[in-house]
Design a protein around this motif. Sequence first.
Motif, PDB file in Angstrom:
ATOM      1  N   LYS A 166     -16.261  24.777 -16.096  1.00 48.94           N
ATOM      2  CA  LYS A 166     -14.875  24.988 -16.517  1.00 48.94           C
ATOM      3  C   LYS A 166     -14.169  23.642 -16.664  1.00 48.94           C
ATOM      4  O   LYS A 166     -14.428  22.704 -15.914  1.00 48.94           O
ATOM      5  N   GLN A 167     -13.243  23.568 -17.624  1.00 47.87           N
ATOM      6  CA  GLN A 167     -12.497  22.330 -17.832  1.00 47.87           C
ATOM      7  C   GLN A 167     -11.621  22.034 -16.621  1.00 47.87           C
ATOM      8  O   GLN A 167     -10.949  22.921 -16.079  1.00 47.87           O
ATOM      9  N   LYS A 169      -8.846  20.527 -16.197  1.00 41.81           N
ATOM     10  CA  LYS A 169      -7.412  20.802 -16.341  1.00 41.81           C
ATOM     11  C   LYS A 169      -7.094  22.240 -15.938  1.00 41.81           C
ATOM     12  O   LYS A 169      -6.170  22.488 -15.163  1.00 41.81           O
ATOM     13  N   SER A 196     -10.514  12.811 -18.588  1.00 44.65           N
ATOM     14  CA  SER A 196     -10.254  13.772 -19.660  1.00 44.65           C
ATOM     15  C   SER A 196      -9.926  15.139 -19.077  1.00 44.65           C
ATOM     16  O   SER A 196     -10.610  15.610 -18.166  1.00 44.65           O
ATOM     17  N   PRO A 197      -8.913  15.817 -19.624  1.00 45.49           N
ATOM     18  CA  PRO A 197      -8.616  17.175 -19.156  1.00 45.49           C
ATOM     19  C   PRO A 197      -9.716  18.173 -19.495  1.00 45.49           C
ATOM     20  O   PRO A 197      -9.780  19.248 -18.900  1.00 45.49           O
ATOM     21  N   PHE A 198     -10.585  17.832 -20.441  1.00 43.07           N
ATOM     22  CA  PHE A 198     -11.682  18.718 -20.833  1.00 43.07           C
ATOM     23  C   PHE A 198     -12.969  18.450 -20.054  1.00 43.07           C
ATOM     24  O   PHE A 198     -13.983  19.102 -20.281  1.00 43.07           O
ATOM     25  N   LYS A 199     -12.951  17.527 -19.138  1.00 47.17           N
ATOM     26  CA  LYS A 199     -14.152  17.184 -18.376  1.00 47.17           C
ATOM     27  C   LYS A 199     -14.599  18.385 -17.541  1.00 47.17           C
ATOM     28  O   LYS A 199     -13.783  19.031 -16.885  1.00 47.17           O
ATOM     29  N   VAL A 263      -2.528  18.524 -26.977  1.00 48.28           N
ATOM     30  CA  VAL A 263      -3.375  19.638 -27.391  1.00 48.28           C
ATOM     31  C   VAL A 263      -2.576  20.905 -27.141  1.00 48.28           C
ATOM     32  O   VAL A 263      -2.087  21.126 -26.027  1.00 48.28           O
ATOM     33  N   TYR A 272      -1.889  13.800 -22.980  1.00 46.28           N
ATOM     34  CA  TYR A 272      -2.853  12.853 -22.421  1.00 46.28           C
ATOM     35  C   TYR A 272      -2.805  11.565 -23.231  1.00 46.28           C
ATOM     36  O   TYR A 272      -2.235  11.521 -24.344  1.00 46.28           O
ATOM     37  N   THR A 278      -9.890   9.232 -22.494  1.00 42.84           N
ATOM     38  CA  THR A 278     -11.020   9.764 -23.267  1.00 42.84           C
ATOM     39  C   THR A 278     -11.756   8.691 -24.051  1.00 42.84           C
ATOM     40  O   THR A 278     -12.372   8.986 -25.082  1.00 42.84           O
ATOM     41  N   LEU A 283      -8.768  14.295 -28.483  1.00 40.99           N
ATOM     42  CA  LEU A 283      -9.348  15.606 -28.176  1.00 40.99           C
ATOM     43  C   LEU A 283      -9.087  16.569 -29.327  1.00 40.99           C
ATOM     44  O   LEU A 283      -8.056  16.489 -30.003  1.00 40.99           O
ATOM     45  N   ASP A 285      -7.811  19.635 -31.220  1.00 38.67           N
ATOM     46  CA  ASP A 285      -6.684  20.551 -31.067  1.00 38.67           C
ATOM     47  C   ASP A 285      -6.865  21.653 -32.102  1.00 38.67           C
ATOM     48  O   ASP A 285      -6.380  21.561 -33.223  1.00 38.67           O
TER      49      ASP A 285
END
Length: 293
Positions: A166-167, A169, A196-199, A263, A272, A278, A283, A285
């Motif tokens: 899961k990301q 963020k 990164s919030p998507f990490k 995003v 971000y 990143t 990222l 969007d």
Amino acid sequence: MPELPEVEALVQDLRGRLVGRAISRVDLTAFSALKTFDPPLHALHGTLVDDVTRHGKFLDVDASGVHVVIHLARAGWIRWRDEVPALPARPNPKNPLAARIVIDDPDLDVQPGLDITEAGTKKGLAIYVVRDPQEIEGVARLGPDPLSDDFTIDVLRGILQAEGRKQIKGVMRMQSIIAGIGNAYSDEILHAARMSPFKPANSLEDDDLRTLYDAVRTTLGDAVQRSTGLAASELKGEKKSNLAVHGRTGQACPVCGDIVREVSFADSSLQYCATCQTGGKPLADRRMSRLLK
């Protein structure tokens, strides 16, 4: 939306104003805001306030063993008034007032009180009157408080490993996983951690884990410290003026000077800095991409 630092500051402010004083009455003007029926509202009348505490984003006023627990949701707020009208407040669709807690102070010629308000049309404010805050589902399922002594780096490691790919963020915003962090401070924490919030949550090596843990404790702790001593009316401005990336789309990152990017999602957005978080890569969007087609 008020998050952990603002609610903690409200606790400190209201504790000094309310503890040892009596509740004269409670006026309910937005009936949908009250989520419980037993004990009734009038059970609070004549009670003494013993303490004001917090459970994640929930504010808890303990009055002689009867608890008024408030979740301010997206647009709720609490305003202290040195004098409230003598007549009970009445429902008015044009007035943001949802409830009023009137304080009985024999040393004053007037009655002070708390106005609980909610702006906008999307109503999410929730007021509970209970004997035990654990009766409230949202309180009972809260994860650990990130500023408590029990929130160790090993606790954070276990949380992130359990959430798999899961990301990060989304994981940080989920109240049943970590209590009190919302959209704004998750952006701020990840920016401070240069992450990164998507990490993926379970992808952090030991050094990254330590960096994230320190960012959680420092970002939230500093925000609470800055807010300590401020009145409720000052807290929103204090929060906004000290955010590095959240709500600052198109402005310069205070660390590197790059443009803060966004995003967008269906009902929220994240901000971000690509340079800080990143490796300079924007990222995806997807929502904005569809709108531009």
